[in-house]
Write an enzyme that holds these catalytic residues in place. Structure first.
Site, short mmCIF file in Angstrom:
data_model
loop_
_atom_site.label_atom_id
_atom_site.label_comp_id
_atom_site.label_asym_id
_atom_site.label_seq_id
_atom_site.Cartn_x
_atom_site.Cartn_y
_atom_site.Cartn_z
N LYS A 1 -3.48 16.31 -56.06
CA LYS A 1 -3.80 16.02 -57.51
C LYS A 1 -5.46 16.73 -57.72
CE LYS A 1 -3.65 13.62 -61.83
NZ LYS A 1 -3.24 12.45 -62.51
N ASP B 1 0.29 7.76 -59.28
CA ASP B 1 -0.72 9.06 -59.40
C ASP B 1 -1.43 8.16 -58.61
OD1 ASP B 1 0.77 10.66 -60.81
OD2 ASP B 1 -1.06 11.67 -61.76
N LYS C 1 -0.77 19.43 -58.66
CA LYS C 1 -1.26 19.27 -59.84
C LYS C 1 -2.90 19.28 -59.87
CE LYS C 1 -0.28 15.08 -62.84
NZ LYS C 1 0.12 13.87 -63.51
#
Lengths: 321, 338
Positions: free
Chosen positions: A221, A152, A257
């Site tokens: 995300k 991430d 996400k």
């Protein structure tokens, strides 16, 4: 991604070209976006559909601990919870991944050995991203070498907001390159965090989504969970729409996400409705949609217990993280 | 409201050319637009200006959950009548989801309320009594209507409720002295037992005594630091719903007391089975022994403390039974000397 190359081959050729492309994206109708998100949030999901949604949501959770006070013990207990979310009911699905800081990847790797649960690691000087590029790349390399299945990364919001899109694009490319594992093992998946709360406008979120997808993100995300405004329904809907448009243009399926601030089953189900209505059932899978959350899982478990037993459950019957 | 004067004129629908009847919507519009009130209109006789009937503002009774006054999530209401069967008001008919929300609110309020010093809790409860006293007339009227009592008796019941509230408020910082102990042990330790509140307590208020009975079951629960979800007396919920307004203005943190009105049988089941409720007072289920038995069974699932219904005379004196029923005992060993 041959189609990507053909459709948008020259988009990232220069800073000017990239800016022209991103600023050429249609502006976001903020009122319409919020109204659509609010309208979809009123869907009533009950009984068997709710049971399905809860199990799906549990299987999509990236169980997260990103605190300065994290210890190996805490990561291990989180992994144990990910493996068996509800010890009283073995039919409960496992979570999708456990998300930790890079130095905790080996611990999580060991604790999750033998399961299909992924180890996700934040990297690139999370959460601010304010470190020199070599440091951020080394951070990523380190996490990948330690065995992280998913990275991430955060984008450089400073560069993005000052309009240096190509720099952001190239940095994502560079991090993506670090995610590769040459020895035949699968590459680490790259999730690109925008920190929507810092991007200020919906137009910026749309641009960031396209920018990240053009640069090869596997997932986009919403946020780090470390700022005041985290995942919101309209922001996520906008990203889902960008993913839909990108898929229509290139055939590439990118995941989404939302992270931060999703605490209740009701919230989670609203997100699932957004996904289904925007992208269809193809995206209703942990491979394409995840929840970044820590306390959400407990609420999902309590709701699951309520559905199976008929009586309201309480926090005494789930683990304290 | 604005339709009323027109109703009287129904047979001849006011035409556009017709002058609208006095006091009609249009007339009032004129007043607003010209900025003139009826008082200084020369075309109106003075009598008519002053004797206009004022329409009462009816009170919409609401639930009291987490310090707020929501309607029932279900949108349902039921008719509350006096003992003669005349309509008094509509009360919200809470659903199990309202009960769930109330438990969440009570759980959220628990750390702060139980963590407050007993003295502070006592002071806040005294203040509730003060507020209750200040609305004596209102409560006397509500109790009289709800229970069919003559005004004097109803007022006496309200006074007794205030006194009882004060009595329990006083116990707040004294209960540890009677329920706690310094235990003699064979070793170099202090051994201290102290009473601790058990947590969230569901209370089914007695149906026969709308205010005094309610105070008698509610005050002892919260005096010791528990938080409460109260199901008001089904036939007479209005005093309980008004008590919510008193609590909201007396420094009692939101969520410490949550008042639900509706069908006792409908609300008690989910509360008795709720895994996040630590104790239940079944007093309100007294008239229905079968229900009480079912509730006790449901409560056994997570080993709730259960206060069984018993014959009570609410106007008689009070005892510490209810205070002590919702306590846990914490025992601490502390090394002595060194």
């Amino acid at each position: 991604m041959p189609q990507t190359a053909s459709a948008f081959a020259d988009v990232a050729a220069s800073d000017a070209a990239l800016r022209r492309f991103l600023h050429g994206l249609p502006g976001v109708d903020a009122v319409g976006l919020q109204a659509r998100a609010a309208a979809l949030a009123t869907r009533s999901i009950k009984t068997t559909a709710k049971a399905y949604a809860i199990d799906l949501a549990i299987s999509m959770v990236d169980l997260t601990t990103l605190e300065g006070a994290d210890t190996a013990g805490k990561v291990r207990s989180l992994c144990a919870k990910g493996r068996v979310p509800d010890p009283a009911d073995r039919s409960t699905p496992r979570v999708a991944a456990v998300c930790v800081y890079p130095d905790m990847v080996p611990v999580a790797r060991q604790a999750l050995a033998g399961t299909e649960i992924k180890v996700a690691s934040v990297a690139t000087a999370f959460p601010s991203g304010r470190a020199a590029l070599p440091v951020r790349l080394a951070d990523t390399r380190d996490a990948v070498a330690a065995g992280a299945d998913e990275i991430d990364m955060v984008i450089d919001r400073g560069a993005f907001l000052s309009g240096r899109y190509l720099q952001v694009h190239d940095e994502i490319r560079a991090v993506k390159a670090e995610c590769a594992r040459p020895g035949g093992e699968p590459d680490a998946h790259l999730k690109v965090i925008f920190e929507n709360g810092e991007l200020a406008t919906y137009d910026n979120i749309r641009r960031a989504s396209w920018l990240a997808m053009l640069a090869g993100a596997d997932f986009i995300k919403t946020s780090t969970g470390k700022v005041a405004v985290n995942a919101t329904l309209p922001g996520t809907l906008l990203m889902l729409e960008a993913v839909r448009d990108f898929h229509a243009a290139t055939g590439t399926r990118v995941g989404v996400k939302p992270a931060g601030g999703i605490r209740t089953t009701k919230d989670a189900i609203r997100y699932l409705v957004l996904v289904n209505e925007t992208l269809g059932a193809d995206w209703l899978s942990p491979d394409r949609f995840r929840f970044g959350a820590s306390s959400l899982l407990n609420d999902l478990l309590m709701q699951r217990q309520k559905l199976s037993s008929g009586r309201y459950s309480g926090p005494d019957y789930v683990t304290v993280d | 409201m604005s339709g009323k004067p027109q109703k009287a004129q129904k047979p001849q629908k006011p035409q556009k050319s017709q002058k609208p009847p006095k006091g009609s919507t249009q007339d009032r519009h004129d007043e607003q637009q010209t900025g003139r009130t009826g008082q200084d209109r020369p075309d109106r006789p003075r009598e008519e200006r002053t004797t206009a009937v004022r329409l009462n503002v009816f009170r919409t009774y609401k639930l009291f959950i987490g310090g707020a006054f929501p309607r029932s999530e279900s949108g349902r209401v039921y008719q509350v009548t006096d003992t003669a069967g005349d309509w008094l008001a509509n009360a919200p008919r809470a659903s199990r989801k309202d009960a769930r929300d109330a438990v969440v609110a009570a759980r959220k309020a628990f750390p702060r309320w139980s963590g407050a010093t007993a003295y502070n809790r006592g002071q806040i409860l005294y203040r509730v009594a003060e507020m209750l006293q200040g609305r004596r007339e209102q409560f006397a009227a509500e109790v009289a209507a709800a229970e069919g009592l003559p005004p004097g008796t109803a007022a006496a019941r309200v006074d007794a409720a205030v006194d009882r509230w004060v009595w329990y408020a006083g116990w707040s910082d004294k209960v540890a002295q009677i329920a706690g102990a310094a235990n003699p042990v064979a070793g170099p330790y202090f051994n201290l037992s102290t009473p601790e509140p058990t947590g969230v307590v569901a209370v089914l208020a007695p149906p026969e005594s709308s205010l005094l009975g309610l105070v008698s079951v509610l005050a002892p629960v919260i005096a010791t630091g528990n938080t409460a979800v109260v199901v008001a007396a089904e036939p007479a919920p209005l005093p309980a719903l008004s008590l919510g307004e008193v609590l909201a203005t007396s420094d009692v943190p939101g969520g410490v007391v949550n008042v639900l009105s509706g069908r006792t049988a409908e609300l008690a089941g989910p509360l008795a089975a709720h895994q996040d409720v630590n104790a239940i007072d079944l007093t309100g289920a007294g008239p229905d022994p079968a229900l009480a038995r079912e509730l006790e069974k449901a409560a056994a699932e997570n080993l709730k403390r259960v206060f069984r219904p018993r014959a009570e005379d609410w106007t008689a004196g009070q005892s510490t039974d209810r205070l002590l029923a919702f306590l846990e005992t914490k025992t601490v060993w502390h090394p002595m000397g060194v």
